[in-house]
Design an enzyme around this catalytic site. Sequence first.
Site, PDB file in Angstrom:
ATOM      1  N   CYS A 289       0.837  -1.200   0.000  1.00 29.24           N
ATOM      2  CA  CYS A 289       0.000   0.000   0.000  1.00 29.24           C
ATOM      3  C   CYS A 289       0.873   1.252   0.000  1.00 29.24           C
ATOM      4  O   CYS A 289       2.013   1.228   0.453  1.00 29.24           O
ATOM      5  CB  CYS A 289      -0.949   0.091   1.188  1.00 29.24           C
ATOM      6  SG  CYS A 289      -1.963  -1.347   1.439  1.00 29.24           S
TER       7      CYS A 289
ATOM      8  N   GLY B  29       0.965  -2.140   5.690  1.00 27.37           N
ATOM      9  CA  GLY B  29       1.534  -3.174   6.550  1.00 27.37           C
ATOM     10  C   GLY B  29       0.422  -3.920   7.270  1.00 27.37           C
ATOM     11  O   GLY B  29      -0.743  -3.883   6.857  1.00 27.37           O
TER      12      GLY B  29
ATOM     13  N   GLU C 297      15.102 -15.583 -15.094  1.00 24.98           N
ATOM     14  CA  GLU C 297      14.593 -14.214 -15.064  1.00 24.98           C
ATOM     15  C   GLU C 297      13.740 -13.928 -16.312  1.00 24.98           C
ATOM     16  O   GLU C 297      12.690 -13.286 -16.210  1.00 24.98           O
ATOM     17  CB  GLU C 297      15.766 -13.232 -14.943  1.00 24.98           C
ATOM     18  CG  GLU C 297      15.392 -11.769 -15.019  1.00 24.98           C
ATOM     19  CD  GLU C 297      14.380 -11.294 -13.980  1.00 24.98           C
ATOM     20  OE1 GLU C 297      14.058 -12.053 -13.044  1.00 24.98           O
ATOM     21  OE2 GLU C 297      13.880 -10.168 -14.127  1.00 24.98           O
TER      22      GLU C 297
ATOM     23  N   GLU D  31       4.864 -12.898 -15.560  1.00 23.06           N
ATOM     24  CA  GLU D  31       4.217 -11.895 -14.719  1.00 23.06           C
ATOM     25  C   GLU D  31       3.485 -10.825 -15.513  1.00 23.06           C
ATOM     26  O   GLU D  31       2.526 -10.247 -15.007  1.00 23.06           O
ATOM     27  CB  GLU D  31       5.183 -11.272 -13.706  1.00 23.06           C
ATOM     28  CG  GLU D  31       6.253 -10.392 -14.260  1.00 23.06           C
ATOM     29  CD  GLU D  31       7.206  -9.877 -13.177  1.00 23.06           C
ATOM     30  OE1 GLU D  31       6.780  -9.661 -12.049  1.00 23.06           O
ATOM     31  OE2 GLU D  31       8.392  -9.687 -13.502  1.00 23.06           O
TER      32      GLU D  31
ATOM     33  N   LYS E 295       4.613  -3.693  -6.357  1.00 24.96           N
ATOM     34  CA  LYS E 295       6.030  -3.439  -6.562  1.00 24.96           C
ATOM     35  C   LYS E 295       6.869  -3.853  -5.362  1.00 24.96           C
ATOM     36  O   LYS E 295       7.964  -4.372  -5.501  1.00 24.96           O
ATOM     37  CB  LYS E 295       6.233  -1.954  -6.864  1.00 24.96           C
ATOM     38  CG  LYS E 295       7.676  -1.559  -7.143  1.00 24.96           C
ATOM     39  CD  LYS E 295       8.148  -2.116  -8.470  1.00 24.96           C
ATOM     40  CE  LYS E 295       9.579  -1.752  -8.796  1.00 24.96           C
ATOM     41  NZ  LYS E 295      10.125  -2.667  -9.803  1.00 24.96           N
TER      42      LYS E 295
HETATM   43  C1  F6R Z   1       9.576  -9.185 -10.560  1.00 27.78           C
HETATM   44  C2  F6R Z   1       9.822  -8.399  -9.367  1.00 27.78           C
HETATM   45  C3  F6R Z   1       9.809  -9.090  -8.050  1.00 27.78           C
HETATM   46  C4  F6R Z   1      10.836  -8.445  -7.111  1.00 27.78           C
HETATM   47  C5  F6R Z   1      10.738  -9.062  -5.700  1.00 27.78           C
HETATM   48  C6  F6R Z   1      11.805  -8.491  -4.786  1.00 27.78           C
HETATM   49  O1  F6R Z   1       9.671  -8.408 -11.715  1.00 27.78           O
HETATM   50  O2  F6R Z   1      10.010  -7.215  -9.438  1.00 27.78           O
HETATM   51  O3  F6R Z   1      10.030 -10.456  -8.184  1.00 27.78           O
HETATM   52  O4  F6R Z   1      12.111  -8.662  -7.645  1.00 27.78           O
HETATM   53  O5  F6R Z   1       9.481  -8.793  -5.172  1.00 27.78           O
HETATM   54  O6  F6R Z   1      11.710  -7.100  -4.706  1.00 27.78           O
HETATM   55  P1  F6R Z   1      12.922  -6.246  -4.162  1.00 27.78           P
HETATM   56  O7  F6R Z   1      14.021  -6.330  -5.162  1.00 27.78           O
HETATM   57  O8  F6R Z   1      12.380  -4.858  -4.029  1.00 27.78           O
HETATM   58  O9  F6R Z   1      13.329  -6.835  -2.851  1.00 27.78           O
END
Ligand code: F6R
Length: 608
Positions: free
Chosen positions: A2, A101, A481, A488, A603
């Site tokens: 959020c 959270g 990857e 996704e 994200k």
């Molecule tokens: C896929 C993606 C996710 C992030 C994962 C970790 O494209 O973005 O798999 O890589 O959620 O996120 P971070 O790197 O922010 O810890």
Amino acid sequence: MCGIMGYLGPKDAAPILVDGLRRLEYRGYDSAGIAVHDGTHLVVAKAEGKLDRLVGQLGSNPLAGSFGIGHTRWATHGPPSDRNAHPHADPAGDIAVVHNGIIENFTALKEDLVSRGASFTSETDTEVIAHLVAEEYDGDLLEAVRRAVRRAEGAYALVAMSQHEPGRIVAVRMISPLIVGVGDGEMFLASDIPAILHHTRSFAVIDNGEMVDLSPEGWHIETLDGERVDREVFEVDWDAEQAEKGGFAHFMLKEIFEQAAAATETLGGRVDEKGRVDLDGVDWPEGFVESLDRIWITACGTAYHAGLIAKEVFERLLRIPTETAYAHEMRYRDPIIAGTTMTIAVSQSGETADTLAAAGLAQERGSRLLALTNVVGSTLSREADDVLYTRAGPEISVASTKAYLTMLIGAYLLALAMGERRGAFDPVAHDEIVEALNHLPVKVEDALDRDGDVAAVAARFEGHDDVYFIGRGLDNAVAMEGSLKMKEISYIHSEAMPAGELKHGTLALVTEGTPVVVVLTQQDVYDKTVSAIQEVKARGGFVVAVAFDDDEEVGKHADEVLRIPRVPDLLSPVVAIVPMQLLAYHVAAARGHDIDQPRNLAKSVTVE
Ligand code: F6R
């Protein structure tokens, strides 16, 4: 998860809140809402769905007021709906809160409140907070929030305001990120910096367990125990344009095309003219690197895939046993960690809950922690002993691209820096790697120039619902990857596996026309991977190979070849990932998907 916002100043709060929420939508986008004080009352507008539904609602029923709070949601407690959307208020409508959270003891708190006659309108844990603050309120919002927070366990950030104190906003950070933006006669709160970069470049980070009190007189931070904190305001020099789409159809495409520049940033000033590596933010104690006998890498998702490449690179160049572990697995394992272990936590956001937990566990067990992260001031960066920033700039698209590529470069830089200390390289090999690293931005640019070729191959994926990605060694890690990117955003079922594994089961799924993407850059296993291509071809599969320009063999075996410029095999992942990102993008675009905000994802995964 959020995104949260707050505004206090002379302007109309609603448009500023909505604008900030739009930039925070990557944190969740299943509902949104704002609350403003109209001079007499707290007034709330909220709607299930994308932010535009809220905007439509505000178009017909504008909310006037110069201070308010806002929220864009990624559901944890209660499905997306109008009533579960934030802000939430107490039954009297005196207190409004937004929160991200999780309140872990919310069931017990709710039962207690219900047993004392409280009624609830939503299924969220947040509404409990509104009740608690209202219950604790005796004319001072800061004190009421402080007492409420003492009763609420969990990892979260929340922002609250009271009908009885116009012009005051109080916020708390309990692990989840929160920053204050300091403008000219106005103040902002947000989950991250890009949300308010259009309004100010001056920021202060709220630390864990701290509260911030905004009022027309100014702002201050204090601990939960009431101790004043002197927090430095820092200036951000990001270009606000970086946070916009810059003419591309999607943030993802823009971020893919930013990768050559991002690679330049990652390398910038870190390798001197003699090829020596100097990593700002990494300050290993004397003898530490020399004494290392094990490296743990922990991460999730795309960052985990970058960690798999780092493992191969460290083991090949440094001969230090390295384990790359999913953070959500590592945190519940009993990892063997000692003072001679270094742990590297890889995370674009630096806020992924599982990664923070695994990193914390490693630190508890005596490991020095290095953060390989993109977001300056993120929780991970502040908890780590050493930090190597990837300098990719803001990554808005949920599907990570430039963050991944710059993580890879970060891994090579770390290998070089450690190798220099350990005397691990012969000088010729060292100089070759340094030279190739310095050429990577040009090579990435070259790979990007072939977007048209990738788009043509992507058209051949039409009508397919399954795709496989294979490779060996580094090629397997990069195939993983590529496969994640495909699934996704295109929602096509996609699996990656080592090329040699295909014949042990998955080959049963390859039939006439099944697309199989084969990454073919590692010369030592080239022939072996070609055998896997033959196995696919014999079942009628449609083979798309990713191969170097100078590979004259591949055209005899594959149906289509996505060419990449020649780099040393060890560095190939940085270039090989580019056509695979573009492939996923074009396949998804042809299907008309919401590329920047794929369904069910967010994200930054700040919940366990
Ligand atoms: C896929 C993606 C996710 C992030 C994962 C970790 O494209 O973005 O798999 O890589 O959620 O996120 P971070 O790197 O922010 O810890």
